[in-house]
Design a protein around this motif. Structure first.
Motif, short mmCIF file in Angstrom:
data_model
loop_
_atom_site.label_atom_id
_atom_site.label_comp_id
_atom_site.label_asym_id
_atom_site.label_seq_id
_atom_site.Cartn_x
_atom_site.Cartn_y
_atom_site.Cartn_z
N PRO A 147 0.85 -1.19 0.00
CA PRO A 147 0.00 0.00 0.00
C PRO A 147 0.89 1.24 0.00
O PRO A 147 1.90 1.26 0.71
CB PRO A 147 -0.75 -0.10 1.33
N VAL A 148 0.52 2.24 -0.78
CA VAL A 148 1.41 3.41 -0.96
C VAL A 148 1.86 3.98 0.37
O VAL A 148 3.05 4.19 0.60
CB VAL A 148 0.69 4.54 -1.74
N VAL A 152 5.65 4.40 1.86
CA VAL A 152 6.18 5.76 1.99
C VAL A 152 6.45 6.12 3.45
O VAL A 152 7.39 6.83 3.77
CB VAL A 152 5.22 6.77 1.32
N ILE A 153 5.63 5.59 4.36
CA ILE A 153 5.81 5.91 5.77
C ILE A 153 7.14 5.34 6.28
O ILE A 153 7.81 5.93 7.12
CB ILE A 153 4.59 5.39 6.58
N VAL A 154 7.55 4.19 5.72
CA VAL A 154 8.85 3.63 6.10
C VAL A 154 9.97 4.57 5.63
O VAL A 154 10.93 4.82 6.36
CB VAL A 154 9.06 2.24 5.47
N TRP A 155 9.81 5.11 4.42
CA TRP A 155 10.80 6.07 3.93
C TRP A 155 10.84 7.31 4.82
O TRP A 155 11.89 7.87 5.08
CB TRP A 155 10.49 6.48 2.49
N GLY B 232 -5.62 6.60 9.19
CA GLY B 232 -5.54 6.20 10.60
C GLY B 232 -4.12 6.03 11.11
O GLY B 232 -3.81 6.37 12.25
N LEU B 233 -3.22 5.51 10.25
CA LEU B 233 -1.87 5.22 10.71
C LEU B 233 -1.12 6.45 11.19
O LEU B 233 -0.14 6.35 11.92
CB LEU B 233 -1.05 4.54 9.60
N SER B 251 2.41 -0.97 9.69
CA SER B 251 2.60 -0.96 8.25
C SER B 251 2.79 -2.37 7.73
O SER B 251 2.26 -2.73 6.67
CB SER B 251 3.83 -0.14 7.86
N LEU B 252 3.53 -3.15 8.49
CA LEU B 252 3.76 -4.54 8.08
C LEU B 252 2.44 -5.31 8.07
O LEU B 252 2.12 -6.01 7.11
CB LEU B 252 4.76 -5.18 9.04
#
Lengths: 325, 279
Positions: A147-148, A152-155, B232-233, B251-252
């Motif tokens: 999921p985009v 992107v949140i990891v980046w 939400g995240l 996220s995982l």
């Protein structure tokens, strides 16, 4: 289309046969059947595309702010003033929009270019079978499948100054002192290009791999017999044979990147740095943060006109070139 | 065929770099999700000081993740099913019949794909607000409203792809069914749909994936109860700090269903995309 034509004609001709009534009824039924099949699509196309688009064009001529949100039909008529503000280079709004447009064009060219090169490189490298090819193919497609916002949140975490992996790695490699701000200031532009490429290039790979599967192998064998090297084979065979796919692919990559909202919004939230002020976020801010809906609509309409012109010119150019070829 | 040594070197080096670039975020995601909070709040470390699955437990309590998850499932699944269903009928009509207005329909569908989502967001928002006032049915903030807005991107894509796919199915099959006495709907059901299965599956996955990752409409069209994961995240970030280990764990968790589904059905997706888009 010829097959459909003849099918329809056959149906009509058959209607003149002996058992007239039932056949004719069937033909009549077939005449409105396509419209019946299309009805749901037409209703929803009207609902989500046609009516909103007309409404949007209408709103762009109104002085619509949060006070008129609940009864926007009563908002005062603004004429062309929203358009005037949007493109007036002497005003702050016009200046900011043009800056945002320039940033977006630069961003789009870089992201599409790099994604295409990486996708093409990997597709050529994966063309022949070797051990681990299937695994690599799968790995490369993962960024596209994620999921985009999750990718992107990891980046965003990796690029954060004090907790991020990027600064840590750069310091370990003695490239920087490890205290660079990546998400604010001028570095933000480079950051978002990298993140967007990471996310997009697998799509180029996927499309090009699929296209290469359909290329005839005997041409390559003949070329190799004639002594053509890898680079020559790529230039003289692969590129020309993939022209049609490349034309569609580059147009799609361009439109997706130019209109992209998910990546910048997840990476920067709503406070996007000036160096990475992409146009979709810019319009979003004008509309939903500054509550200037009329101006936001005028900007959207201008964007739409730009995209129509670019796509039209592109299609004209590519179709003429391929016809000549 | 012979490959030169330099070509092999380029291949190994190039593909290794691309693999590292691709996998770095995945490594960070997985390893940070297994770190205690103190580990992610300081400088980055490649290896956790000690492994813990606590973040995977905490993610469900810090924010109402389960609710956002179910919202995302309902919205994405409905949008995908709905658009595929509508698109099957429409594409069958466009692919198999000539009728007045066909070109207009095709061009409308094709051109709406290139428009920025922001163009539809604002008017849809205002229309929803108005409908809410007139009828009392609040579309803005509801899952139904969000599903409808998701058709702005999934419907044209589905129609476009399926028309391409249906066109590749030989008309001879239709004719054979007709000779056997099947009507058009029967032909669609027992000939065209089975033959187009890869295309239909591909369009379905694509619509689902796009909806699952969408943030623009979700940021405006949802409220606290209808929020999806994409919005939400963000709530793991508070004024004081960001629970990065929980963000990574969450996220995982939200990625696994989509990635697994994608990898399982990848074959269909490649097949469907090529047949539909590249004609």
């Amino acid at each position: 289309m010829t097959a459909t034509d003849s099918a329809v004609r056959d149906g009509r001709r058959a209607g003149k046969g002996s058992d007239r009534t039932p056949r004719r009824r069937r033909v009549a039924q077939h005449r409105w059947l396509p419209y019946l099949l299309l009805a749901p699509a037409i209703i929803f196309e009207l609902l989500v595309h046609v009516i909103p688009m007309l409404t949007g064009i209408g709103i762009s001529f109104l002085k619509l702010n949060q006070f008129f949100l609940r009864n926007w039909l009563e908002a005062p008529f603004a004429g062309l003033s929203n358009y005037h503000y949007a493109i007036d280079v002497n005003g702050s709004i016009g200046k900011a929009l043009i800056w945002s447009f320039v940033v977006t064009i630069g961003f789009t060219i870089l992201v599409v270019g790099i994604s295409w090169v990486l996708g093409m490189f990997a597709a050529v490298m994966l063309q022949r079978s070797f051990r681990g090819r299937a695994l690599l193919r799968t790995i490369f497609l993962i960024p596209y499948a994620l999921p985009v916002y999750a990718g992107v949140i990891v980046w965003k975490f990796m690029l954060s100054r004090d907790n991020g992996m990027v600064n840590h790695l750069l310091a370990q490699l003695h490239i920087t002192d490890g205290h660079t701000f990546w998400l604010i200031g001028n570095n933000a532009f480079a950051s978002i290009v990298v993140v967007a490429v990471w996310r997009l290039w697998p799509f180029a790979l996927l499309t090009l791999m699929a296209g290469m599967q359909s290329l005839p192998t005997d041409v390559y064998e003949a070329a190799a017999v004639d002594g053509a090297g890898m680079w020559q084979q790529f230039r003289k065979l692969t590129l020309p044979m993939l022209r049609g796919i490349n034309q569609v692919l580059i147009l799609v990559l361009f439109l997706w990147t130019f209109n992209d909202f998910n990546v910048p919004y997840t990476l920067f939230s709503a406070s996007i740095p000036k160096s990475a002020d992409l146009i979709s976020i810019h319009v979003y801010q004008s509309s939903f943060q500054n509550f200037n809906f009329g101006l936001g609509s005028a900007m959207s309409v201008l964007l739409l006109l730009f995209l129509l012109v670019v796509t039209g010119v592109y299609l004209l150019f590519t179709s003429r070139r391929s016809r000549r070829a | 065929m012979r490959e030169s040594t330099s070509f092999k070197v380029i291949r190994v080096v190039g593909l290794t770099l691309l693999t590292l670039f691709t996998l770095a975020p995945l490594y960070v995601m997985i390893v940070s999700g297994l770190k205690p909070l103190s580990d992610v709040q300081g400088a980055f470390s490649w290896i956790p000081s000690h492994l813990t699955v606590q973040p995977f437990v905490d993610i469900w309590h810090t924010i109402p993740l389960a609710r956002y998850f179910s919202n995302s499932v309902i919205v994405s699944l409905s949008a995908a099913l709905f658009s595929v269903l509508i698109a099957i009928f429409a594409s069958y009509a466009v692919s198999r019949w000539n009728f007045r207005g066909k070109q207009v329909f095709r061009i409308t569908v094709l051109s709406t794909q290139m428009f920025p989502g922001i163009l539809f967001l604002l008017p849809l928002y205002l229309i929803f607000v108005n409908i809410g006032q007139a009828t009392g049915f609040a579309l803005q903030g509801s899952r139904v409203g969000l599903i409808i807005t998701y058709l702005t991107f999934s419907l044209p894509f589905s129609i476009w792809m399926l028309v391409g796919y249906f066109d590749t199915i030989p008309r001879g099959l239709d004719e054979a069914a007709k000779v056997d006495g099947a009507g058009p709907m029967r032909t669609l059901w027992s000939v065209v749909i089975p033959a187009a299965k890869p295309g239909i599956v591909a369009v379905g996955i694509y619509s689902f994936m796009t909806a699952w990752g969408e943030t623009l409409f979700a940021s405006v069209m949802t409220n606290d109860s209808s929020k999806t994961l994409a919005i939400g995240l963000r709530e793991y970030s508070t004024q004081i700090s960001v629970y990065w280990n929980q963000v990574m764990a969450a996220s995982l968790v939200v990625s696994v269903p989509v990635v697994v589904g994608f990898l399982l059905l990848q074959r269909y997706l490649v097949q469907g995309l090529t047949a539909g888009a590249v004609k």
